[in-house]
Design an enzyme around this catalytic site. Sequence first.
Site, PDB file in Angstrom:
ATOM      1  N   HIS A 143      -3.689  -4.614   7.567  1.00 22.65           N
ATOM      2  CA  HIS A 143      -3.858  -3.508   8.466  1.00 22.65           C
ATOM      3  C   HIS A 143      -3.293  -3.575   9.735  1.00 22.65           C
ATOM      4  O   HIS A 143      -3.332  -4.565  10.427  1.00 22.65           O
ATOM      5  CB  HIS A 143      -5.463  -3.289   8.946  1.00 22.65           C
ATOM      6  CG  HIS A 143      -5.724  -1.802   9.091  1.00 22.65           C
ATOM      7  ND1 HIS A 143      -5.124  -1.172  10.288  1.00 22.65           N
ATOM      8  CD2 HIS A 143      -6.064  -0.788   8.476  1.00 22.65           C
ATOM      9  CE1 HIS A 143      -5.406   0.064  10.164  1.00 22.65           C
ATOM     10  NE2 HIS A 143      -5.935   0.426   9.039  1.00 22.65           N
ATOM     11  N   GLU A 198      -8.466   0.630  -3.361  1.00 18.74           N
ATOM     12  CA  GLU A 198      -9.430   0.643  -1.986  1.00 18.74           C
ATOM     13  C   GLU A 198     -10.433   1.446  -2.324  1.00 18.74           C
ATOM     14  O   GLU A 198      -9.970   2.864  -2.666  1.00 18.74           O
ATOM     15  CB  GLU A 198      -8.475   0.483  -1.054  1.00 18.74           C
ATOM     16  CG  GLU A 198      -7.755  -0.479  -0.330  1.00 18.74           C
ATOM     17  CD  GLU A 198      -7.090  -0.515   0.832  1.00 18.74           C
ATOM     18  OE1 GLU A 198      -7.242   0.816   1.536  1.00 18.74           O
ATOM     19  OE2 GLU A 198      -6.116  -1.001   1.195  1.00 18.74           O
ATOM     20  N   GLU A 215     -10.712  -9.422   2.659  1.00 20.25           N
ATOM     21  CA  GLU A 215      -9.635  -8.969   3.156  1.00 20.25           C
ATOM     22  C   GLU A 215      -9.906  -9.019   4.657  1.00 20.25           C
ATOM     23  O   GLU A 215     -10.858  -8.165   5.014  1.00 20.25           O
ATOM     24  CB  GLU A 215      -9.444  -7.691   2.766  1.00 20.25           C
ATOM     25  CG  GLU A 215      -7.682  -7.410   3.328  1.00 20.25           C
ATOM     26  CD  GLU A 215      -7.073  -6.047   2.680  1.00 20.25           C
ATOM     27  OE1 GLU A 215      -7.178  -5.987   1.590  1.00 20.25           O
ATOM     28  OE2 GLU A 215      -6.393  -5.425   3.404  1.00 20.25           O
ATOM     29  N   ARG A 218      -9.472   7.949  -1.559  1.00 16.34           N
ATOM     30  CA  ARG A 218     -10.361   8.344  -0.569  1.00 16.34           C
ATOM     31  C   ARG A 218     -11.131   9.460  -1.106  1.00 16.34           C
ATOM     32  O   ARG A 218     -10.831  10.260  -2.060  1.00 16.34           O
ATOM     33  CB  ARG A 218      -9.824   8.961   0.538  1.00 16.34           C
ATOM     34  CG  ARG A 218      -8.963   7.846   1.508  1.00 16.34           C
ATOM     35  CD  ARG A 218      -8.283   8.448   2.920  1.00 16.34           C
ATOM     36  NE  ARG A 218      -9.424   8.888   3.713  1.00 16.34           N
ATOM     37  CZ  ARG A 218      -9.913   8.010   4.711  1.00 16.34           C
ATOM     38  NH1 ARG A 218      -9.449   6.784   5.026  1.00 16.34           N
ATOM     39  NH2 ARG A 218     -10.998   8.700   5.525  1.00 16.34           N
ATOM     40  N   ARG A 233      -7.188  12.666   0.312  1.00 19.75           N
ATOM     41  CA  ARG A 233      -6.042  13.353   1.392  1.00 19.75           C
ATOM     42  C   ARG A 233      -4.591  12.799   0.896  1.00 19.75           C
ATOM     43  O   ARG A 233      -3.927  13.190   1.321  1.00 19.75           O
ATOM     44  CB  ARG A 233      -6.445  12.833   2.855  1.00 19.75           C
ATOM     45  CG  ARG A 233      -6.016  11.460   3.320  1.00 19.75           C
ATOM     46  CD  ARG A 233      -6.128  11.522   4.763  1.00 19.75           C
ATOM     47  NE  ARG A 233      -7.661  11.598   5.498  1.00 19.75           N
ATOM     48  CZ  ARG A 233      -7.991  10.866   6.124  1.00 19.75           C
ATOM     49  NH1 ARG A 233      -7.365   9.921   6.750  1.00 19.75           N
ATOM     50  NH2 ARG A 233      -9.197  11.137   6.747  1.00 19.75           N
ATOM     51  N   ASN A 279       0.887  -1.406   0.026  1.00 21.99           N
ATOM     52  CA  ASN A 279       0.064  -0.148   0.133  1.00 21.99           C
ATOM     53  C   ASN A 279       0.941   1.461   0.045  1.00 21.99           C
ATOM     54  O   ASN A 279       1.663   1.609   0.682  1.00 21.99           O
ATOM     55  CB  ASN A 279      -0.704   0.022   1.304  1.00 21.99           C
ATOM     56  CG  ASN A 279      -2.024   1.166   1.393  1.00 21.99           C
ATOM     57  OD1 ASN A 279      -1.567   2.221   1.098  1.00 21.99           O
ATOM     58  ND2 ASN A 279      -3.157   0.861   1.702  1.00 21.99           N
ATOM     59  N   HIS A 291       0.848   5.945   1.855  1.00 25.51           N
ATOM     60  CA  HIS A 291       1.808   7.028   2.738  1.00 25.51           C
ATOM     61  C   HIS A 291       2.826   7.603   2.002  1.00 25.51           C
ATOM     62  O   HIS A 291       3.338   8.650   2.349  1.00 25.51           O
ATOM     63  CB  HIS A 291       2.552   6.107   3.821  1.00 25.51           C
ATOM     64  CG  HIS A 291       1.401   5.791   4.790  1.00 25.51           C
ATOM     65  ND1 HIS A 291       0.733   6.634   5.546  1.00 25.51           N
ATOM     66  CD2 HIS A 291       0.993   4.734   5.317  1.00 25.51           C
ATOM     67  CE1 HIS A 291      -0.123   5.881   6.446  1.00 25.51           C
ATOM     68  NE2 HIS A 291       0.176   4.844   6.136  1.00 25.51           N
ATOM     69  N   THR A 351      -8.354   3.604   8.019  1.00 29.74           N
ATOM     70  CA  THR A 351      -9.397   2.644   8.225  1.00 29.74           C
ATOM     71  C   THR A 351      -9.621   1.997   9.450  1.00 29.74           C
ATOM     72  O   THR A 351      -8.920   1.263   9.997  1.00 29.74           O
ATOM     73  CB  THR A 351      -9.566   1.644   6.946  1.00 29.74           C
ATOM     74  OG1 THR A 351      -8.930   2.263   5.815  1.00 29.74           O
ATOM     75  CG2 THR A 351     -10.814   1.161   6.510  1.00 29.74           C
TER      76      THR A 351
HETATM   77  N1  PXP Z   1      -5.861  -2.971   3.911  1.00 25.27           N
HETATM   78  C1  PXP Z   1      -6.721  -2.181   4.031  1.00 25.27           C
HETATM   79  C2  PXP Z   1      -8.107  -2.148   3.612  1.00 25.27           C
HETATM   80  C3  PXP Z   1      -6.563  -0.791   4.645  1.00 25.27           C
HETATM   81  O1  PXP Z   1      -7.205   0.212   4.460  1.00 25.27           O
HETATM   82  C4  PXP Z   1      -5.110  -0.528   4.794  1.00 25.27           C
HETATM   83  C5  PXP Z   1      -4.688   0.674   5.326  1.00 25.27           C
HETATM   84  O2  PXP Z   1      -4.833   1.892   4.578  1.00 25.27           O
HETATM   85  C6  PXP Z   1      -4.327  -1.558   4.908  1.00 25.27           C
HETATM   86  C7  PXP Z   1      -4.614  -2.724   4.427  1.00 25.27           C
HETATM   87  C8  PXP Z   1      -3.003  -1.030   5.193  1.00 25.27           C
HETATM   88  O3  PXP Z   1      -2.752  -0.970   6.483  1.00 25.27           O
HETATM   89  P1  PXP Z   1      -1.221  -0.723   6.825  1.00 25.27           P
HETATM   90  O4  PXP Z   1      -0.871   0.603   6.584  1.00 25.27           O
HETATM   91  O5  PXP Z   1      -1.554  -0.540   8.485  1.00 25.27           O
HETATM   92  O6  PXP Z   1      -0.408  -1.884   6.645  1.00 25.27           O
END
Ligand code: PXP
Length: 236
Positions: free
Chosen positions: A190, A69, A150, A44, A48, A6, A9, A100
């Site tokens: 997550h 997502e 997921e 989003r 953001r 992901n 960031h 999330t």
């Molecule tokens: N899966 C989903 C559906 C998410 O919303 C997120 C966070 O954006 C992640 C995975 C990844 O989470 P993390 O950034 O804590 O690894």
Amino acid sequence: MLLGVNIDHVATLRNARGGVEPDVISAALICEANGGTSITTHLREDRRHIKDEDVYTLIKTIKTKLNLEMAMADDIQKIALEIKPHSICLVPEKRQEITTEGGLDVAGQLDRVRGFIKPLLDAGIIVSLFIDPDEAQVKASAKTGAQFIEMHTGSYSEAFGTDREQEEFLKLKNSAQLAQSLGLTVNAGHGLNYKNVHRMHEIEGLYELNIGHSIISRAVFTGLPEAVSKMAELIK
Ligand code: PXP
């Protein structure tokens, strides 16, 4: 297990100065080159971090799969139908949240979820539902037509190393088993990091982990190639 990285960031950091650095597209390509098997990004409603143009460029540039997502919002659905990512992951979204916070309540809005994902499925896009590891949510998800869930690993990640770890872990393991018995393929994500990710190997048949924050955080110190390849090594 596969590793979806992901990259939200990276966009957060870029947006802090309103410029173009660090470049999200370059980050995605580095992730792919170092063991990422898909690129996950959350468009989003408040834009953001990731912006529309990022998504339009990513779909043309990356060589692996784009996992988009998104919340149940009509304008984002329109973009998904236009760019046709490999998959979408439906998530709940609250404007003020930092990330999330919980899984999507599929059981409480089964018809709405079904109706929302139908055009996406009809367009050949794989649909995943981001849910808490909860029996009712798994059973409801299996009735929607989505091919994947997921599992939200946030509670497990928070409980890791405490008395509650095993309880939270078992919720994931049991939910995965139930989902698979109902014909769903199971991803998870997550809050997973370099310390807690190893227990995902104890869950049979997990397909892909989506990991963002811990990889991008480590990359600040080690560089992105090392951060991704180290995680890829841990989950292989
Ligand atoms: N899966 C989903 C559906 C998410 O919303 C997120 C966070 O954006 C992640 C995975 C990844 O989470 P993390 O950034 O804590 O690894």
